[in-house]
Structures are given as C-alpha cells and as structure tokens.
Design a protein around this motif. Structure first.
Motif, PDB file in Angstrom:
ATOM      1  N   TRP A  56      10.150  31.127  -6.353  1.00 25.71           N
ATOM      2  CA  TRP A  56      11.576  31.015  -6.682  1.00 25.71           C
ATOM      3  C   TRP A  56      12.426  31.660  -5.593  1.00 25.71           C
ATOM      4  O   TRP A  56      13.520  31.179  -5.279  1.00 25.71           O
ATOM      5  CB  TRP A  56      11.854  31.663  -8.037  1.00 25.71           C
ATOM      6  CG  TRP A  56      10.981  31.152  -9.142  1.00 25.71           C
ATOM      7  CD1 TRP A  56      10.088  31.859  -9.895  1.00 25.71           C
ATOM      8  CD2 TRP A  56      10.910  29.799  -9.626  1.00 25.71           C
ATOM      9  NE1 TRP A  56       9.466  31.056 -10.806  1.00 25.71           N
ATOM     10  CE2 TRP A  56       9.959  29.780 -10.671  1.00 25.71           C
ATOM     11  CE3 TRP A  56      11.547  28.612  -9.281  1.00 25.71           C
ATOM     12  CZ2 TRP A  56       9.624  28.628 -11.372  1.00 25.71           C
ATOM     13  CZ3 TRP A  56      11.213  27.461  -9.979  1.00 25.71           C
ATOM     14  CH2 TRP A  56      10.278  27.469 -11.000  1.00 25.71           C
ATOM     15  N   HIS A  57      11.940  32.738  -4.999  1.00 27.35           N
ATOM     16  CA  HIS A  57      12.649  33.339  -3.861  1.00 27.35           C
ATOM     17  C   HIS A  57      12.605  32.417  -2.641  1.00 27.35           C
ATOM     18  O   HIS A  57      13.527  32.422  -1.818  1.00 27.35           O
ATOM     19  CB  HIS A  57      12.035  34.690  -3.504  1.00 27.35           C
ATOM     20  CG  HIS A  57      12.223  35.744  -4.559  1.00 27.35           C
ATOM     21  ND1 HIS A  57      13.419  36.380  -4.763  1.00 27.35           N
ATOM     22  CD2 HIS A  57      11.355  36.247  -5.475  1.00 27.35           C
ATOM     23  CE1 HIS A  57      13.289  37.256  -5.755  1.00 27.35           C
ATOM     24  NE2 HIS A  57      12.051  37.196  -6.192  1.00 27.35           N
TER      25      HIS A  57
ATOM     26  N   SER B  15      15.644  30.217  -2.038  1.00 24.73           N
ATOM     27  CA  SER B  15      16.789  30.825  -1.335  1.00 24.73           C
ATOM     28  C   SER B  15      16.572  30.814   0.167  1.00 24.73           C
ATOM     29  O   SER B  15      17.488  30.510   0.943  1.00 24.73           O
ATOM     30  CB  SER B  15      17.002  32.261  -1.830  1.00 24.73           C
ATOM     31  OG  SER B  15      17.246  32.293  -3.220  1.00 24.73           O
TER      32      SER B  15
ATOM     33  N   PHE C 180      18.833  28.652   2.975  1.00 27.94           N
ATOM     34  CA  PHE C 180      19.457  29.258   4.151  1.00 27.94           C
ATOM     35  C   PHE C 180      18.926  28.615   5.430  1.00 27.94           C
ATOM     36  O   PHE C 180      19.687  28.359   6.373  1.00 27.94           O
ATOM     37  CB  PHE C 180      19.179  30.759   4.169  1.00 27.94           C
ATOM     38  CG  PHE C 180      19.886  31.494   5.264  1.00 27.94           C
ATOM     39  CD1 PHE C 180      21.151  32.018   5.061  1.00 27.94           C
ATOM     40  CD2 PHE C 180      19.304  31.669   6.513  1.00 27.94           C
ATOM     41  CE1 PHE C 180      21.818  32.689   6.077  1.00 27.94           C
ATOM     42  CE2 PHE C 180      19.962  32.338   7.532  1.00 27.94           C
ATOM     43  CZ  PHE C 180      21.223  32.849   7.310  1.00 27.94           C
TER      44      PHE C 180
ATOM     45  N   TYR D 252      17.425  39.917   2.725  1.00 28.17           N
ATOM     46  CA  TYR D 252      17.046  39.415   1.401  1.00 28.17           C
ATOM     47  C   TYR D 252      15.875  40.212   0.828  1.00 28.17           C
ATOM     48  O   TYR D 252      15.865  40.563  -0.361  1.00 28.17           O
ATOM     49  CB  TYR D 252      16.668  37.939   1.512  1.00 28.17           C
ATOM     50  CG  TYR D 252      16.419  37.277   0.179  1.00 28.17           C
ATOM     51  CD1 TYR D 252      17.454  36.709  -0.545  1.00 28.17           C
ATOM     52  CD2 TYR D 252      15.127  37.215  -0.360  1.00 28.17           C
ATOM     53  CE1 TYR D 252      17.235  36.105  -1.772  1.00 28.17           C
ATOM     54  CE2 TYR D 252      14.893  36.619  -1.582  1.00 28.17           C
ATOM     55  CZ  TYR D 252      15.955  36.065  -2.283  1.00 28.17           C
ATOM     56  OH  TYR D 252      15.730  35.479  -3.506  1.00 28.17           O
TER      57      TYR D 252
END
Length: 470
Positions: free
Chosen positions: A365-366, A369, A373, A424
């Motif tokens: 799930w990370h 992100s 990007f 992050y």
C-alpha cells in the motif's frame, strides 16, 4: 531604329553570328533553330525587352543549360530529402537498439552489485556521484582560462570531497561506531572523530576557501567567482540529493531498489509508449516527450509498484536494515510491513479461482504512494535537466553510457525520487526514535559519571510509575 534593326532575328548580323557560333549545324537541328527564332521573336514582342541586348548566343545557351542543371539539382535534393527521412527512420530504430542494449548491461551490473550487499551499493553510488560531478565540472570549463590557473580544477575537487566527508560522516556515524565497537581503543578513536567531525570538516572547507582567495588573479575574477558558485551548486545538486540514496540503502536495500526500479520502469514505459503511440507534445523543454507516453508510463508505473513491492518484500536480506559497515548477508525477523496479510476474494471471483484468499504485504500500500510520485512528480527532474541542457545548448551531459548520454542524464529523476523516498520513510514508516538510537547517543555523548546519574534517574522514574504516582 538601328537598335531594332540589329535585334531583328532575320537581320544579316544576327544570322552571321548564329552561323559562327554553330558552324557544324546539321539538318536535323533545323527544328531547334526555328524554335530558337520564335523565342527571339517573343523576346522582341515583350514590353520590357527594348533595353535587352544579349552579348552573344553563347550566353543564351549557357543560361538555358544552367536552368536544366537547376532542375536536376532540385530533383536530386528531393531524392536526398526522401532518403534522409528514411535514414532518420533507420536511425530511430538503431538508437532504440543501442539504448536497449545499454539498459540491459546496466541492469545486469546493478543487479550484481545489489547481490553483493550494502557497502558495494554505497560504493556504486559514490562512483556515480564522482562521474556526475566530473560531467558538471567540465560543462563550464574554459581551457584557455584554466591554463593560466594551475591547480584550479584541483580546488573544485577539494570542495567536493570535503562536502562528501561532511555528508557521509553525519549520515553513517552510527554504523561506523557499531563496526569498531569490539575494540575499546579504536572505539574511542572513532567516537572522537565522529564527535569532532564537524570541526574537521569546517577547517577543511576554510582551507579551500583560503586557497581560493590566494589564487585570485587580475582580469580573471569573474571567471573564478563564477566557477566558485558553480562548484557549490554542484555540491547541492549532486551530494545533497543523491546522498539520500545511501541513507535509504542502510534502512534496507528494499528502500533503495524499489524507488530506483520505479524510476527505471517509468522511463522505459514512457519511451516505448511515446515511441509507438506518441503524437501530442507534452512540454516544450523536451520535444520528444508526449502525453501518450506520460499517461501510459504513469499507469504502468503505479501498477508495477504494487507487484514490485510484493516480489522484493519476499527476500529477507533486502528488507533488513544495516547497522554496521560489515559485508555479510543479513538475517532478521521481517517487520510488520513485510508480514503478509490475507484478504478473502470477492464472491464473484471466488467460484472461478482455486484460491479463496490472497496475501498482500502492508508495504504494497505504501508502494502506491511511491509509484504515484515516480510517475507524476519525478519526471520533472528530467524536465529540469532538459531545460538546463537547453540553456547551455548541449544534447547530453556526457557520453559515458551509449544511447543514454552521461550519468547525470540517468540520475536526474533518481535524485528527486530518492529524496522523496527518504522523507516518506522517516515520516510514515520508520520511527524517529528507537531504543538503539538513544543508547548509542548516550554511550557516545555522556561520560561514565553522567551515565550513572542517568541510570539512577531512570530507576527512580520507573519506580514511581510502578507505585502509581504518575
């Protein structure tokens, strides 16, 4: 009247000149002579030809031959233009083949270095930084001026390695101490060097600063100060951004490999989508970039991020953080991000699938992100590099990699991505404080008596908590 009489094509003078210029005219060319006489008659009938006085028929003959030569030249230019288009088309596929072969060689080399471990990856990053600095140092180099400034290029490298000492000394101090902790003397020596690392770095920088001042020469101030500013900009672009790659490596090779793979995936997908479907220009700074390539690469990168994270998360030695500077393989218990979680399949898929549930790593799930990007923001690092090259009227920063240019051309998006990945990780994944980090700071920053006082105070705090006073 005399002029009109002389210009009459049937006059004895014109006929005599014609016979002299063509003494061996055969009967088969009588038709051509009649056409030529009609041409002379048309010249006399035109309203602006009264002032026309040809010097000789030979001149007219040369003029007519010249026009036929021009026609042949035009036809040859058209043929060459078509052949150039075909040649450009062939070069297009040849360039793609060279670029593909270079990419495969780079991929193989990088995978071998990743297999070797953390320190080898760090060495690779340092080597890339040196090549990038070299390409940028030579971008504004003027050989004529530097012949009058012996040792000036050495000064630039002094600033570069001084900045590298500062960046990596601050970043890897914990790993360095853990590496030599078995020997008490070396431990104290290394701890002292780390404690006074900023002082050492500062005086090295001041030495370079004084060196620069002493080398200033009359009539060359502008060039020298321009190079001084250019050197410091290179330090920011090369070291301040790419050093975060090393920080990500020691958090786990996974956090180096996933962002780098996403940038490579986005670059390759954008190239192929633009190559086969690109029609709409994306940005003027990069004429070859198209909306079709950008959108296709974005979708491919986000989807790939989800699956890349699952594949890389299966290898334990990729997910373990490195706490020292040894070269051995790591073994650790997988953290909560790399422990699979099971989700049942939807009811409308379950009857058609042999599996009733699927396993997903939380880190996937990370990865969404990071993929977003890498596809939407990181390409602007490439656009920045394109504008930079246009400002200096160059195609590439170097020619070290066939089909790709220089190392700076390949690392423009990687640096931006590594910076975001570091932020992050430390904002959403890794805790800012840990027991190991605090103990390390205590052992290095406090003396024996201060550590005893801290131990007593911590005992009192725990005792009061147990008694329910807090």
């Amino acid at each position: 009247m005399a002029m009109e009489k002389d210009l009459n094509p049937h006059s004895p003078r014109i006929r005599k000149l014609r016979e002299n210029s063509h003494p061996n005219t055969s009967t088969s060319r009588m038709c051509n002579n009649n056409q030529r006489d009609n041409h002379y008659q048309n010249i006399l009938n035109s309203p602006r030809d009264y002032n026309y006085a040809p010097s000789s028929p030979t001149a007219r003959t040369r003029h007519r031959r010249r026009s036929s030569e021009n026609l042949s030249e035009v036809s040859r230019s058209n043929v060459s233009r078509v052949s150039n288009l075909l040649l450009g088309d062939k070069n297009k596929y040849k360039s793609m083949w060279i670029r593909t072969c270079s990419s495969l060689w780079m991929l193989g080399g990088v995978m071998f270095i990743i297999y070797m471990g953390h320190l080898y990856i760090w060495a690779m990053v340092v080597a890339i930084q040196i090549f990038m600095a070299r390409e940028l140092f030579f971008l504004l180099r003027r050989v004529h001026e530097e012949r009058r400034l012996p040792g000036f290029r050495l000064l630039n490298w002094h600033f570069f390695f001084t900045a590298m000492l500062f960046v990596y000394g601050r970043m890897l101090q914990q790993q360095l101490v853990n590496t030599v902790s078995s020997d008490r003397f070396i431990y104290k020596l290394v701890s002292g060097l780390i404690k006074y690392q900023m002082v050492i770095w500062y005086f090295l920088y001041i030495a370079g600063f004084i060196w620069f001042i002493l080398t200033l020469k009359k009539k060359m101030y502008r060039y020298q100060f321009g190079q001084y500013a250019w050197t410091h900009m290179i330090l920011i672009v090369v070291l301040a951004q790419s050093s975060f790659i090393v920080a990500n490596i020691f958090e786990g090779i996974f956090w180096f490999l996933l962002p780098a793979a996403l940038i490579a995936m986005n670059d390759v997908a954008a190239y192929f989508f633009g190559f086969y479907f690109g029609k709409t220009p994306l940005i003027k700074l990069s004429p070859k970039k198209t909306w079709e390539g950008f959108i296709g690469a974005s979708v491919a990168t986000i989807i790939s991020a989800f699956f890349f994270a699952n594949v890389l998360g299966q290898f334990q030695w990729l997910t373990c953080p490195r706490k020292d500077l040894s070269t051995g393989w790591l073994h650790c218990d997988p953290g909560p991000l790399f422990r699979p979680e099971y989700y049942p399949l939807p009811f409308w898929i379950a009857p058609f699938s042999p599996w009733k549930e699927i396993s997903i790593l939380p880190v996937q799930w990370h990865a969404f992100s990071l993929g977003l990007f890498a596809s939407a923001i990181a390409p602007f690092g490439g656009f920045f590099a394109s504008g930079f090259k246009r400002a200096f009227k160059i195609k590439d920063f170097g020619d070290s990699i066939p089909g790709h240019g220089g190392f700076t051309d390949r690392m423009d998006c990687q640096n931006v991505m590594a910076f975001f990945a570091y932020i992050y990780i430390h904002s959403f994944i890794v805790n800012q404080y840990s027991v190991e980090m605090i103990l390390d700071q205590i052992s290095r920053g406090l003396g024996d008596e201060e550590q005893k006082m801290l131990y007593v105070k911590l005992g009192d705090i725990l005792q009061h908590k147990l008694q329910g006073r807090f």
